[in-house]
Design a protein around this motif. Sequence first.
Motif, PDB file in Angstrom:
ATOM      1  N   LYS A   1      22.201 144.026 -15.227  1.00 19.53           N
ATOM      2  CA  LYS A   1      21.939 144.756 -13.993  1.00 19.53           C
ATOM      3  C   LYS A   1      22.676 144.095 -12.833  1.00 19.53           C
ATOM      4  O   LYS A   1      22.464 142.919 -12.557  1.00 19.53           O
ATOM      5  CB  LYS A   1      20.443 144.791 -13.703  1.00 19.53           C
ATOM      6  CG  LYS A   1      20.082 145.572 -12.452  1.00 19.53           C
ATOM      7  CD  LYS A   1      18.587 145.539 -12.205  1.00 19.53           C
ATOM      8  CE  LYS A   1      18.228 146.290 -10.931  1.00 19.53           C
ATOM      9  NZ  LYS A   1      16.762 146.238 -10.665  1.00 19.53           N
ATOM     10  N   PRO A   2      23.549 144.826 -12.149  1.00 24.01           N
ATOM     11  CA  PRO A   2      24.297 144.203 -11.037  1.00 24.01           C
ATOM     12  C   PRO A   2      23.349 143.766  -9.918  1.00 24.01           C
ATOM     13  O   PRO A   2      22.404 144.488  -9.558  1.00 24.01           O
ATOM     14  CB  PRO A   2      25.225 145.326 -10.549  1.00 24.01           C
ATOM     15  CG  PRO A   2      25.295 146.291 -11.685  1.00 24.01           C
ATOM     16  CD  PRO A   2      23.961 146.220 -12.371  1.00 24.01           C
ATOM     17  N   PRO A   3      23.554 142.602  -9.352  1.00 24.68           N
ATOM     18  CA  PRO A   3      22.721 142.177  -8.212  1.00 24.68           C
ATOM     19  C   PRO A   3      22.918 143.115  -7.029  1.00 24.68           C
ATOM     20  O   PRO A   3      24.022 143.619  -6.786  1.00 24.68           O
ATOM     21  CB  PRO A   3      23.255 140.769  -7.893  1.00 24.68           C
ATOM     22  CG  PRO A   3      23.983 140.340  -9.125  1.00 24.68           C
ATOM     23  CD  PRO A   3      24.537 141.579  -9.746  1.00 24.68           C
ATOM     24  N   LYS A   4      21.842 143.382  -6.298  1.00 23.61           N
ATOM     25  CA  LYS A   4      21.963 144.272  -5.136  1.00 23.61           C
ATOM     26  C   LYS A   4      22.643 143.576  -3.965  1.00 23.61           C
ATOM     27  O   LYS A   4      23.042 144.240  -3.000  1.00 23.61           O
ATOM     28  CB  LYS A   4      20.596 144.797  -4.719  1.00 23.61           C
ATOM     29  CG  LYS A   4      19.611 143.721  -4.288  1.00 23.61           C
ATOM     30  CD  LYS A   4      18.242 144.333  -3.999  1.00 23.61           C
ATOM     31  CE  LYS A   4      17.223 143.267  -3.617  1.00 23.61           C
ATOM     32  NZ  LYS A   4      15.889 143.851  -3.373  1.00 23.61           N
ATOM     33  N   GLY A   5      22.783 142.269  -4.020  1.00 22.81           N
ATOM     34  CA  GLY A   5      23.585 141.560  -3.026  1.00 22.81           C
ATOM     35  C   GLY A   5      22.800 140.892  -1.928  1.00 22.81           C
ATOM     36  O   GLY A   5      23.383 140.178  -1.116  1.00 22.81           O
ATOM     37  N   TRP A   6      21.508 141.115  -1.889  1.00 24.99           N
ATOM     38  CA  TRP A   6      20.723 140.452  -0.859  1.00 24.99           C
ATOM     39  C   TRP A   6      19.258 140.462  -1.281  1.00 24.99           C
ATOM     40  O   TRP A   6      18.822 141.286  -2.077  1.00 24.99           O
ATOM     41  CB  TRP A   6      20.865 141.148   0.490  1.00 24.99           C
ATOM     42  CG  TRP A   6      20.204 142.503   0.515  1.00 24.99           C
ATOM     43  CD1 TRP A   6      20.708 143.673   0.072  1.00 24.99           C
ATOM     44  CD2 TRP A   6      18.874 142.782   0.969  1.00 24.99           C
ATOM     45  NE1 TRP A   6      19.802 144.684   0.217  1.00 24.99           N
ATOM     46  CE2 TRP A   6      18.666 144.165   0.782  1.00 24.99           C
ATOM     47  CE3 TRP A   6      17.845 142.009   1.518  1.00 24.99           C
ATOM     48  CZ2 TRP A   6      17.472 144.791   1.116  1.00 24.99           C
ATOM     49  CZ3 TRP A   6      16.663 142.630   1.856  1.00 24.99           C
ATOM     50  CH2 TRP A   6      16.478 143.998   1.663  1.00 24.99           C
ATOM     51  N   VAL A   7      18.494 139.550  -0.741  1.00 22.64           N
ATOM     52  CA  VAL A   7      17.051 139.500  -0.934  1.00 22.64           C
ATOM     53  C   VAL A   7      16.442 138.986   0.355  1.00 22.64           C
ATOM     54  O   VAL A   7      17.141 138.510   1.257  1.00 22.64           O
ATOM     55  CB  VAL A   7      16.653 138.565  -2.108  1.00 22.64           C
ATOM     56  CG1 VAL A   7      17.145 139.114  -3.431  1.00 22.64           C
ATOM     57  CG2 VAL A   7      17.175 137.158  -1.870  1.00 22.64           C
ATOM     58  N   MET A   8      15.164 139.101   0.443  1.00 22.84           N
ATOM     59  CA  MET A   8      14.481 138.470   1.568  1.00 22.84           C
ATOM     60  C   MET A   8      14.590 136.956   1.414  1.00 22.84           C
ATOM     61  O   MET A   8      14.572 136.443   0.287  1.00 22.84           O
ATOM     62  CB  MET A   8      13.014 138.886   1.612  1.00 22.84           C
ATOM     63  CG  MET A   8      12.814 140.340   1.961  1.00 22.84           C
ATOM     64  SD  MET A   8      13.568 140.763   3.543  1.00 22.84           S
ATOM     65  CE  MET A   8      12.682 139.667   4.641  1.00 22.84           C
ATOM     66  N   PRO A   9      14.736 136.230   2.510  1.00 22.75           N
ATOM     67  CA  PRO A   9      14.860 134.768   2.410  1.00 22.75           C
ATOM     68  C   PRO A   9      13.681 134.170   1.659  1.00 22.75           C
ATOM     69  O   PRO A   9      12.530 134.566   1.881  1.00 22.75           O
ATOM     70  CB  PRO A   9      14.879 134.315   3.877  1.00 22.75           C
ATOM     71  CG  PRO A   9      15.320 135.516   4.641  1.00 22.75           C
ATOM     72  CD  PRO A   9      14.773 136.696   3.894  1.00 22.75           C
ATOM     73  N   ILE A  10      13.975 133.247   0.756  1.00 21.51           N
ATOM     74  CA  ILE A  10      12.905 132.674  -0.051  1.00 21.51           C
ATOM     75  C   ILE A  10      12.277 131.456   0.624  1.00 21.51           C
ATOM     76  O   ILE A  10      11.540 130.709   0.020  1.00 21.51           O
ATOM     77  CB  ILE A  10      13.444 132.274  -1.436  1.00 21.51           C
ATOM     78  CG1 ILE A  10      14.537 131.212  -1.299  1.00 21.51           C
ATOM     79  CG2 ILE A  10      13.973 133.472  -2.186  1.00 21.51           C
ATOM     80  CD1 ILE A  10      15.075 130.726  -2.637  1.00 21.51           C
ATOM     81  N   SER A  11      12.580 131.299   1.907  1.00 20.02           N
ATOM     82  CA  SER A  11      12.024 130.149   2.625  1.00 20.02           C
ATOM     83  C   SER A  11      10.616 130.415   3.110  1.00 20.02           C
ATOM     84  O   SER A  11       9.988 129.534   3.676  1.00 20.02           O
ATOM     85  CB  SER A  11      12.905 129.829   3.838  1.00 20.02           C
ATOM     86  OG  SER A  11      12.948 130.942   4.715  1.00 20.02           O
ATOM     87  N   GLY A  12      10.073 131.645   2.899  1.00 14.69           N
ATOM     88  CA  GLY A  12       8.716 131.951   3.317  1.00 14.69           C
ATOM     89  C   GLY A  12       8.606 132.539   4.694  1.00 14.69           C
ATOM     90  O   GLY A  12       7.520 132.896   5.133  1.00 14.69           O
ATOM     91  N   LYS A  13       9.690 132.694   5.421  1.00 16.15           N
ATOM     92  CA  LYS A  13       9.644 133.261   6.765  1.00 16.15           C
ATOM     93  C   LYS A  13       9.454 134.770   6.697  1.00 16.15           C
ATOM     94  O   LYS A  13       9.939 135.433   5.788  1.00 16.15           O
ATOM     95  CB  LYS A  13      10.923 132.938   7.528  1.00 16.15           C
ATOM     96  CG  LYS A  13      11.096 131.454   7.837  1.00 16.15           C
ATOM     97  CD  LYS A  13      12.360 131.226   8.649  1.00 16.15           C
ATOM     98  CE  LYS A  13      12.531 129.749   8.970  1.00 16.15           C
ATOM     99  NZ  LYS A  13      13.772 129.500   9.771  1.00 16.15           N
ATOM    100  N   LYS A  14       8.754 135.298   7.670  1.00 19.65           N
ATOM    101  CA  LYS A  14       8.551 136.732   7.763  1.00 19.65           C
ATOM    102  C   LYS A  14       9.638 137.360   8.635  1.00 19.65           C
ATOM    103  O   LYS A  14      10.240 136.688   9.470  1.00 19.65           O
ATOM    104  CB  LYS A  14       7.178 137.038   8.358  1.00 19.65           C
ATOM    105  CG  LYS A  14       6.010 136.586   7.498  1.00 19.65           C
ATOM    106  CD  LYS A  14       4.681 136.947   8.155  1.00 19.65           C
ATOM    107  CE  LYS A  14       3.508 136.520   7.285  1.00 19.65           C
ATOM    108  NZ  LYS A  14       2.209 136.872   7.918  1.00 19.65           N
ATOM    109  N   LEU A  15       9.836 138.636   8.419  1.00 19.02           N
ATOM    110  CA  LEU A  15      10.799 139.376   9.224  1.00 19.02           C
ATOM    111  C   LEU A  15      10.220 139.551  10.625  1.00 19.02           C
ATOM    112  O   LEU A  15       9.132 140.110  10.804  1.00 19.02           O
ATOM    113  CB  LEU A  15      11.073 140.736   8.586  1.00 19.02           C
ATOM    114  CG  LEU A  15      12.363 141.450   8.986  1.00 19.02           C
ATOM    115  CD1 LEU A  15      13.564 140.672   8.483  1.00 19.02           C
ATOM    116  CD2 LEU A  15      12.378 142.863   8.428  1.00 19.02           C
TER     117      LEU A  15
END
Length: 943
Positions: free
Chosen positions: A451-465
């Motif tokens: 499955k090709p990666p979508k190219g981005w994810v939410m930061p895994i540092s735990g910060k909220k948007l």
Amino acid sequence: MEGQRSCLILALLYFLHLASTIESSGVPKENPAKEMIQIGLIFSMNSTIGRVVESCISMARSDFYGAHPDYRTQLSLLIRDPKDDIVDAASAVLDLMENEEVHAILGPQWSSQAKFVIDLGVKAQVPIISFSATSPSLSPTQSHYFVRTAYEDSLQVGALAAVVQAYGWREIALVYEDTEYGKGLVPYLGDAFQKVDARITYRSVIPPSPEDIDIVKELNKLLVMQTRVFLVHMTAVIGSRFFVLASEAGMVSEDFAWIVTDGLSSLLDPVSSKALDSMQGVVGVRPHVPPSESRRNFEERWTKLYAERNSHDEIAYLSLFGLWAYDTVTALAIAGEMAWEPARSRYLKPNRSRTNLDFSSIGISEMGPKLLDKILSIKFQGLSGEFNLPDGQLQPIAFEIFNVVGQREEIIGYWTSAQGLSPELNQSTKEEYTASANDLKPPTWPGNTLKPPKGWVMPISGKKLRIGVPQKDGFTEFFKIEWDPHTGVPSYSGFAHDMFLAVLDALPFAIPYQYVPYVNESGQSAGTYDEMLYEIKLQKVDAVVGDTTIVANRSSYVDFTLPYLESGVAMIVAIKDDERRNMWIFLKPLSWNLWLTTGLAFIFTGFVVWLLEHRTNEEFRGRRSQQIGLILWFSFSTLVFAHREKIANNLTRLVLTVWVFVVLILTQSYTASLTSFLTVQRLTPKFVEVQDLIRNHLFVGYSKGSFVRGLLVRQLNFDESKLIPYSSPEEYHEALSKGSENGGVAAIFDELPFIKIFLARYCNKYKMVGPTYKTDGFGFAFPLGSPLVSYFSRAILNVTQDKEKMDAIQGKYFRDQSSCQDQDAAIFSDNLSLSVYSFGGLFIITGVVSVSSVLIYVVSFFYSQWPSSTAIPSGDRSLWSMFSETANNFFREHGLFKCLERNRSKIVPTSHFRSRKAFPNSDIELIARTPNEGERPVLIIHV
């Protein structure tokens, strides 16, 4: 200076010793019977690539001169090892030029070294021929004595951009080493990605000689970013260590996409087995080398020779640099034979003694320019493909797209500048340029997934948007912040808030977020909407949610989603008093020109009726004043169909029939229009045109903090001193009620959603008029190039197309506005009265009928009154006198005096007459003679 000279002498002795060692280990010795052409080689021989290059050069000399024993010349290689140092490379080149009088320089290995020594080649007219300096910052077109027998790095950026485009990635983090090789490609990558609607969001720069901690720090920065597509441009020396550390950090796993340039391809610069294990799922590009029988034979021989000389070396893999070195030496041997002239095989040196390091004392090679011309003109089929140097460097046929799987680099496709990506290198199967994932064989991605990666994810540092939201003083139906008086914790509501929650539910993934109110210390709005959106560019918030309008100037620093609510800018003004209180309203249904035309039509019809009835009808005779009064009375009495006068003429009846039909249409239209004026409430605006406000220098209002102010000033050319901001519907009402002359405004400009709320509260007091200035509506804002935009836009479409969900959200905040009369149906301009054009056809019909009836009546009268008798002797004018008198009496009775005299010259009686008894009362027939038709009756009158 003495110390430097001693160092140079020691280095020279070392290089001579090294050269003799190489000769004794396989490099063929110079044949004293041959003319020797001195060639310098500047390369790091202690590195893996150096050993590969040295063995390839040795085999190239042996193979070439073994195949051409009749050549008069032979290349004599003088090797210098600068040990990756720029200054040492320049010093070695200077030594070879001054002391050895070489006619060409092979190398140096690195682009940074080549950039430093190119000027020496120009000064001494010695070609600098490099098969490994691939940085685009070095250009053979700018430095004529620089020849690149390799592919320039910038030629691969099209293939890299095509891979990014094929998988729909929009953001890329670039990782490169801080060297001439690494930095030279960056501008070309930026331009190539821009063409495929992608951009470099972050640049991670690795030091030239990094410690592990330096690489780990950069990996940690990449780990906390949203972007998950990393493009690595490094040499194998640094790149091998980088991927080992990235794998240990868990970054070569699912959801990550790694792309590498040709510098990390084993075809160019072999990496260690450990590094290759850590690169599983990596996709890269490299030049395509067409297979050939000669290349396979060479690889077999080279592998044996390399294993014999470098048994301690872990890697025994022939790189593309080795093939380029082999072809370069072959080309140089051919060029040397072509350029050799015994009288021109030395240096021309200036007459000056050199007591220190003086670059001006370098001599000029007599053979160098000719050697350069010959090597640029040579074409042959080498081990790496066709050897041809247009523009002073090799040009690739195609690039391979490879995928690291296990210990192999499996080819999943090819790229050419003409046809784009394709699974096989077949020039005849494609006619257009394409760059789609379907054009490649499915690669195995990091994490051993297809499955090709979508190219981005939410930061895994735990910060909220962080979501910026507006503080509104009015129109809180769209967004409302309420602060708890005890805890100070804010709560949120409003149409935009509920839409945002609905869109979050429609996303295919969860996004943790927190609202960040855009307020100052006192809890009031901290600025305009433009300033709030600019917080995204300043990275103080990650997005903005609210009633934010999508306009052009804002899109220069933020990206908007698709609109979740349509909008536009319009003008609202107060209405005038009801026209039903006007005592002259009965005149309104018809325009003034229709009133005038109708009156003239009445008089004309009355005159036609009198003319047709006057001669035979006694009721239409009498004194002149009586007849004028009769004309007026008869014409206007048709309105009520009250004619007491009898009609005797059929033509009159025809005229009256048509006229009654016209009057019926007029009266019915007038009645309907007057009824509308008296029964429908007239919401006439005080102002309709925007230019009236500007021309009269009136004050106008606008929504505080919105973009509307800019629209009024820049697009509509309002005077800024005449603009007053307001925040709430109550302020709108107060300002419009006062008017511009009493401290208020003549009009207010705002967006359609706010105008609808305002008009719903103040029914029938104000109305929206004038043109609507289109905007794209309300949308959510994100940073430029944010991958969240496309996901939110698709989710907004899903929500807005769900009628039940949208009705629920809108019904919660927007009360039923149908209770207020639809003002669009009640907006009338001052020019709604009926005009002449509406009844033009009727007036034309009645006019044509009346005129035609009069003409028929006159012709009939004259025909009936023409005299008829027996023949009269020639010259007798008594009959003409009788006709003249009778006609004049007729004309006199009808007010047409002397018409006969004016036209008498056209009526000439003939010399003979005849009487006839065809008509009673002794009618007389006048006979006229014409040249062609003879005699014929022209008129009959009654005498």
